[in-house]
Design an enzyme around this catalytic site. Structure first.
Site, short mmCIF file in Angstrom:
data_model
loop_
_atom_site.label_atom_id
_atom_site.label_comp_id
_atom_site.label_asym_id
_atom_site.label_seq_id
_atom_site.Cartn_x
_atom_site.Cartn_y
_atom_site.Cartn_z
N LEU A 179 0.84 -1.20 0.00
CA LEU A 179 0.00 0.00 0.00
C LEU A 179 0.87 1.25 0.00
CD1 LEU A 179 -2.80 1.37 0.30
CD2 LEU A 179 -2.48 1.20 2.78
N HIS A 189 6.46 2.86 12.03
CA HIS A 189 7.08 4.06 11.46
C HIS A 189 6.09 5.22 11.53
CE1 HIS A 189 8.91 6.67 8.40
NE2 HIS A 189 10.01 5.92 8.49
#
Length: 338
Positions: free
Chosen positions: A126, A230
């Protein structure tokens, strides 16, 4: 109009750009032109393949601006992971070190190498380009995969998973991998991540520690990132959590990013989706919905504001939208609220 469709060979140049923009830690889309071409070919073959159970198929989608023809994002589904190459994770669990004699009780977290997700369906790859991160495009790119899977259930497993990018800096350095590198490997994180992305995984079995790792023996920096995402991945994991995905202790073997999972029919988008018959006409708008045809090779989906009766069998869409979705009056479509 933004439309999701299967990738095709002519999208190769755009996919190369996306791979370059995605940066370090994006294992499923390495910056390797030969591999990217192979991914497109594999996806095209998967969409036309006759399937009665999930095997080694990989379905790669792109988000296209139909006004300009520009490809602004991508997402993918792996039908069943770990059938050809081992699919590794660390599982985070606890062991108890205790002594009644000494009145000592110490719970300790350990990381155990495993292949527990073998055969599950993976949501992956994605990525939405910077200029397109608006107007619900990210939600469409992610959630439309649930509609596709539900429409073609025989092609996928009941368990869905998604590996989330773990913590690393702008140079691709991972605190977790730094500790592994110092003790077991002699390569940096971007190299290890890249090798995995191009399918060269044998070094994992050869060099990865075979016994459980005590988390309290990791460096402080490595301990802090176990199960953390992240910064740029926080919206993606929140979206999946809102869909009903949960973290059950499985983390990536390179950056210790979390893997989340859900059963297909427990996913919110799947539960809220339904079939409707198409009527071509004017629609004043109302509720934002995802709308997709029921095709395989010619799958199309988009996001639109539509007025409709949730309990009714029909839905009115414009001729322009019908053309973009490659559907005609009387066809069946699947819709889901956003």
């Amino acid at each position: 109009m933004m439309v999701i469709r299967p990738i095709r060979k002519s999208d190769f140049a755009e996919l190369v750009k996306i791979a370059d923009e995605s940066g370090h830690g994006f294992t499923s889309l390495p910056n390797n032109e030969e591999l990217l071409a192979a991914k497109i070919a594999r996806s095209e073959a998967s969409f036309i393949k006759t399937v009665d159970c999930p095997q080694d198929e990989g379905y790669l989608f792109v988000l296209e601006n139909t006004e300009t023809g520009e490809v602004v994002g991508t997402s993918a589904i792996e039908a069943a992971v770990g059938l050809d190459d081992a699919f590794y994770h660390y599982h985070l669990s606890k062991v108890i070190h205790s002594s009644r004699t000494l009145n000592v009780y110490n719970p300790v977290e350990i990381l155990t190498l495993c292949n527990d997700y073998t055969g599950a369906t993976e949501l992956c790859t994605l990525f939405l380009r910077e200029q397109a991160r608006k107007n619900g495009n990210g939600k469409l790119l992610s959630k439309v995969r649930f509609m596709f899977i539900k429409e073609h259930e025989d092609r996928f497993a009941d368990t869905l998973l998604a590996e989330m990018r773990g913590v690393s800096d702008e140079n691709g350095k991972s605190p977790f991998w730094k500790w592994l590198e110092e003790h077991f490997f002699s390569m940096d994180f971007p190299t290890a991540d890249y090798l995995t992305g191009i399918g060269q995984k044998v070094f994992i079995a050869e060099l990865m520690p075979k016994y459980p790792i005590y988390v309290n023996l990791l460096s402080k920096e490595a301990q802090e990132v176990v199960g953390q995402v992240h910064e740029k991945t926080k919206p993606a994991i929140q979206l999946l959590k809102n869909e009903g995905f949960t973290f059950n202790g499985y983390v990536d073997i390179f950056d210790a990013g979390p893997t989340v999972e859900a059963k297909l029919n427990n996913v919110r988008t799947v539960r809220s989706s339904s079939h409707k018959k198409v009527i071509i006409g004017d629609n004043a708008g109302g509720q934002q919905v995802m709308i997709a045809n029921t095709e395989l090779e010619n799958f199309r989906a988009t996001l639109a504001d539509l007025s409709f009766d949730k309990d009714g069998d029909d839905i009115v869409i414009t001729a322009k939208m019908a053309e973009a979705l490659q559907i005609s009056e009387g066809d069946t479509i699947r819709i889901a609220t956003v």
